[in-house]
Design a protein around this motif. Structure first.
Motif, PDB file in Angstrom:
ATOM      1  N   GLU A 268       0.841  -1.188   0.000  1.00 23.93           N
ATOM      2  CA  GLU A 268       0.000   0.000   0.000  1.00 23.93           C
ATOM      3  C   GLU A 268       0.881   1.244   0.000  1.00 23.93           C
ATOM      4  O   GLU A 268       1.925   1.272   0.664  1.00 23.93           O
ATOM      5  CB  GLU A 268      -0.942   0.005   1.211  1.00 23.93           C
ATOM      6  N   GLU A 274      -3.934   9.718   1.552  1.00 24.16           N
ATOM      7  CA  GLU A 274      -4.785   8.525   1.613  1.00 24.16           C
ATOM      8  C   GLU A 274      -4.008   7.300   1.151  1.00 24.16           C
ATOM      9  O   GLU A 274      -3.305   7.329   0.143  1.00 24.16           O
ATOM     10  CB  GLU A 274      -6.026   8.730   0.738  1.00 24.16           C
ATOM     11  N   GLY A 276      -3.557   3.666  -0.506  1.00 22.47           N
ATOM     12  CA  GLY A 276      -4.184   2.889  -1.573  1.00 22.47           C
ATOM     13  C   GLY A 276      -3.270   1.758  -2.001  1.00 22.47           C
ATOM     14  O   GLY A 276      -2.154   1.602  -1.495  1.00 22.47           O
ATOM     15  N   GLY A 314     -10.305   1.483  -0.513  1.00 20.31           N
ATOM     16  CA  GLY A 314      -9.836   2.781  -0.985  1.00 20.31           C
ATOM     17  C   GLY A 314      -9.340   2.729  -2.418  1.00 20.31           C
ATOM     18  O   GLY A 314      -9.618   1.786  -3.160  1.00 20.31           O
ATOM     19  N   PRO A 315      -8.546   3.743  -2.837  1.00 19.60           N
ATOM     20  CA  PRO A 315      -8.138   3.847  -4.242  1.00 19.60           C
ATOM     21  C   PRO A 315      -7.041   2.862  -4.636  1.00 19.60           C
ATOM     22  O   PRO A 315      -6.329   2.335  -3.780  1.00 19.60           O
ATOM     23  CB  PRO A 315      -7.618   5.287  -4.349  1.00 19.60           C
ATOM     24  N   HIS A 317      -3.746   3.246  -6.373  1.00 16.16           N
ATOM     25  CA  HIS A 317      -2.906   4.410  -6.680  1.00 16.16           C
ATOM     26  C   HIS A 317      -1.972   4.208  -7.871  1.00 16.16           C
ATOM     27  O   HIS A 317      -1.625   5.172  -8.562  1.00 16.16           O
ATOM     28  CB  HIS A 317      -2.053   4.783  -5.466  1.00 16.16           C
ATOM     29  N   ASN A 654      -7.830  -1.873  10.601  1.00 18.96           N
ATOM     30  CA  ASN A 654      -8.986  -1.396   9.831  1.00 18.96           C
ATOM     31  C   ASN A 654     -10.318  -1.792  10.472  1.00 18.96           C
ATOM     32  O   ASN A 654     -11.365  -1.709   9.834  1.00 18.96           O
ATOM     33  CB  ASN A 654      -8.922  -1.911   8.386  1.00 18.96           C
ATOM     34  N   HIS A 674     -14.361   7.088   7.314  1.00 21.97           N
ATOM     35  CA  HIS A 674     -13.177   6.371   6.810  1.00 21.97           C
ATOM     36  C   HIS A 674     -12.776   5.279   7.791  1.00 21.97           C
ATOM     37  O   HIS A 674     -13.080   5.350   8.986  1.00 21.97           O
ATOM     38  CB  HIS A 674     -12.004   7.338   6.612  1.00 21.97           C
ATOM     39  N   SER A 678      -6.625   4.202   6.966  1.00 14.07           N
ATOM     40  CA  SER A 678      -6.798   4.544   5.545  1.00 14.07           C
ATOM     41  C   SER A 678      -6.263   5.933   5.212  1.00 14.07           C
ATOM     42  O   SER A 678      -6.048   6.243   4.049  1.00 14.07           O
ATOM     43  CB  SER A 678      -8.283   4.469   5.153  1.00 14.07           C
ATOM     44  N   LEU A 679      -6.031   6.761   6.236  1.00 20.36           N
ATOM     45  CA  LEU A 679      -5.542   8.126   6.025  1.00 20.36           C
ATOM     46  C   LEU A 679      -4.140   8.277   6.606  1.00 20.36           C
ATOM     47  O   LEU A 679      -3.691   7.474   7.420  1.00 20.36           O
ATOM     48  CB  LEU A 679      -6.484   9.143   6.689  1.00 20.36           C
TER      49      LEU A 679
END
Length: 698
Positions: A268, A274, A276, A314-315, A317, A654, A674, A678-679
């Motif tokens: 990740e 953020e 991802g 999430g995204p 990236h 999480n 969220h 995740s941040l």
């Protein structure tokens, strides 16, 4: 010419995910070339793998799966029986005779097991490599970071002559992290020279040349044995004061999640505050090695694809990552910024080489039915000598079991046991030698957890009451969908006479007991959609015999405390009484192609299948927070799943979800929802309440 067998060398090259796979390349007549996939079979793959020193072939791939090669296509229409000693002995069109293109280059996957005592045929598929400490006093240091580089050839350890050795070769050796050895020094040298570019993940990927063969009574002409000095990552670097350095405080740009042991996990990356994932298109050992080095590990052992170590949220990236191998960070590599075609089913992961710390030698499981379970026995110093003994089971739980399974390389904990009478361990190890163990769950060794010193305290005693574990290679990973919470939140004023069932199940604040039956309670309602993104099903710890019938929901609940709902002020004070919700666990919906396995109706089996989710709708009783006494203002809403760690998971960070919540006395807004972790840390610190890694333990 009849009877002539061309002398060839083989290697595995291309976009590899492991060093024992790749495009088959042949060295002949001073030039590297490839093999065409026409008529290629598993028998030909078997010949290739055994010629390279591997025990057997696992599979083969046509159509340049590992990328297009260059140079001549040396073999076409191979017809091997699988028993040939070399690929050159298989019938073919003749060496160099081919009508193929490089889009037809063949690849193989070999077993990672080596042929014992395999003798080199001018390739570098080494039996083994180690770093042997120069001085005997250094051999007790863990990990061994400096010493002679030795390779095993024909069953004997040999040193390498440093006449043509480069720093790139040392870089590759250090990346592999070597193996400490205790064998007696024997000055025989390996008769091959090594030439690495520095970005290889394994010595076997480096080019090899023939050096002057040394006779048994000769020394390394014009040079000395190769010695390397490696710099360990922060997590493995011992210091005189603390034993091990603490991790650096600056937040990294890359992390691993969902792995069972140190140095493995889903990759990740942090972008725009953020976290991802990376899509697995073109994901290979080269890119994986950049990640491993960046995180303070060695080179990559394996580049994993297809969400093998769990799916992220999430995204996505990065996609189609291409690295040279010398980047300081994966974020410096070229990549396609458009990842529109990627889903989390394609999340990339890595397994990295880590130093041999010797942790496994100080812990064992005894008495179990298989190597994955048993009574925990540790090697501790007692009266000046090392003795095996048991661990006190008082307070023993999932986090401690997780550390044991990780230390032994057995994956995740599946259960923690506070009595082990059914596992007769070593009688000589019955006595308790470790007590008061408290782990955060991330430690590499049980000895790194908090525990009593020499003054042990254990009223239960050892033996049949000692701590035990069972381990599993996989684990579930529950993640709440934050968007569903945002989209389903609303406020309802409900009369007390319609809340009698909920009142009896303690789903209302304590003040509700003092109000008349014709009054109303103001409820903040929302749906909970809980996904299992892990690698195995989430099953309740309690057996069916102990499940509890709930009149409100009209079914059995298998977990009495499955979620906790709380509302905090902006300074972190709890302002609305949190409800500890019990759940029935079932598959409400699943990803395409996955069948539901669990349902609550008719006393059915309970759980959440991998790739499925359990939805507790907003209109179900107790799916709320009672905010009747809440004053208008800004708040933080928080949900914690599996808060007591009753069921082991691959990632607990999480299990928390937070939202900002605004209440004006008439309406309510839920936003910025969220999941924990995740941040970025900087962004997360603006949300008070429990920190993501501080879920209350017991």
């Amino acid at each position: 010419m009849d009877g002539y067998t061309p002398r060839i060398q083989l290697r595995l090259a291309g976009d590899k995910r492991k060093h024992n796979e790749g495009r088959v390349e042949v060295f002949y007549n001073g030039e590297w070339g490839t093999v065409c996939d026409d008529d290629f079979t598993i028998h030909a793959a078997q010949v290739v793998c055994r010629e390279l020193g591997y025990l057997e072939a696992i599979s083969w791939s046509p159509s340049s799966k590992y990328g297009k090669g260059e140079g001549p296509i040396w073999f076409d229409n191979l017809h091997c029986t699988g028993k040939e000693k070399t690929l050159a002995l298989c019938p073919s069109n003749g060496i160099g005779v081919s009508d193929c293109k490089h889009s037809e280059d063949v690849g193989v996957v070999c077993s990672d097991k080596r042929i014992p005592g395999f003798k080199f045929n001018l390739d570098i598929q080494v039996e083994d490599v180690r770093i042997r400490a120069i001085l005997s006093s250094y051999r007790k240091r863990i990990p061994v970071t400096e010493g002679y580089v030795e390779v095993k050839d024909g069953g004997k350890w040999k040193q390498i002559c440093n006449a043509e050795w480069t720093q790139f070769n040392s870089r590759v050796i250090c990346g592999m992290f070597g193996f400490p050895g205790e064998r007696k020094y024997n000055p025989t040298y390996w008769e091959y020279s090594v030439n690495c570019t520095g970005n290889e993940a394994h010595l076997s990927s480096c080019k090899l040349g023939q050096a002057t063969a040394l006779k048994s009574n000769e020394t390394c002409s014009g040079g000395l044995p190769v010695v390397v000095s490696c710099v360990p990552g922060r997590a493995f670097a011992p210091t005189p004061m603390t034993g091990f350095r603490k991790a650096f405080r600056q937040e990294p740009l890359v992390r691993l999640r969902g792995g069972a042991i140190v140095g493995e996990g889903r990759v990740e990356v942090l972008k725009n505050g953020e976290w991802g994932t990376i899509c697995d298109d073109n994901w290979n050992l080269l890119s994986a090695t950049v990640v491993c080095r960046e995180l303070g590990f060695g080179t990559a052992k394996e580049a994993l694809s297809g969400g093998r170590l769990g799916q992220g949220m999430g995204p996505v990236h990065m996609n189609e990552v291409e690295c040279s191998g010398f980047e300081k960070s994966i974020t410096e590599c070229f990549f396609n910024k458009e990842a529109v075609d990627c889903s989390h089913e394609e999340d990339a992961a890595v397994r990295c080489n880590v130093p041999a710390m010797g942790f496994q030698e100080r812990l064992r499981l005894s008495g179990g039915r298989n190597p994955y379970e048993g009574r925990v026995e540790v090697l501790m110093e007692k009266n000046g000598s090392l003795v095996w003994g048991t661990v006190c089971s008082e307070g023993w739980g999932t986090m401690e079991a997780m550390v044991v399974c990780r230390q032994l390389g057995l994956g995740f904990a599946s259960n923690a046991f506070q009595e082990t009478w059914y596992w007769p361990g070593e009688v000589s190890a019955d006595a308790v030698v470790m007590s008061g163990v408290r782990c955060s769950g991330t430690e590499m060794s049980l000895s790194h957890c908090l525990h009593h010193g020499h003054h042990l305290s254990c009223s239960k005693g050892g033996g049949r009451n000692a701590a035990g574990v069972s381990c599993s290679e996989t684990a579930p990973d529950l993640v709440l969908n934050p968007q569903v919470v945002e989209q389903t939140t609303y406020m309802e004023d409900r009369p007390m006479f319609m809340l009698q069932c909920a009142y009896e199940e303690n789903c209302l604040s304590s003040t509700s007991s003092q109000v008349p039956a014709n009054s109303y309670r103001r409820l903040l309602r929302f749906s909970s959609q809980i996904h299992n993104n892990g690698q195995s099903d989430f099953r309740p710890k309690a057996g069916r015999h102990s499940w509890v019938w709930h009149d409100c929901h009209r079914h059995y609940h298998s977990m009495e405390v499955f979620t906790i709902y709380d509302l905090f002020s902006l300074n972190g004070t709890k302002v609305a009484e949190g409800h500890k919700a019990s759940f029935c666990l079932e598959d409400s919906e699943c990803d395409e192609g996955i069948e539901k396995r669990y349902e609550c109706a008719n006393f059915g089996e309970q759980g959440i299948t991998v790739g499925c989710w359990d939805t507790y709708r907003h209109d179900i009783d107790c799916q709320w927070i009672d905010i009747t006494e809440l004053k208008p203002g800004d708040y933080i809403f928080q949900i914690i799943i599996n808060p007591n760690y009753e069921v082991p998971e691959s990632d607990y960070s999480n299990n928390i979800m937070k939202c900002r919540c605004r209440y004006d006395g008439h309406r309510v807004w839920m936003y910025s929802c969220h999941n924990g972790g995740s941040l970025s840390t900087e962004t997360e610190q603006t949300f008070p309440g429990l920190l993501n890694n501080q879920v209350t333990h017991r």
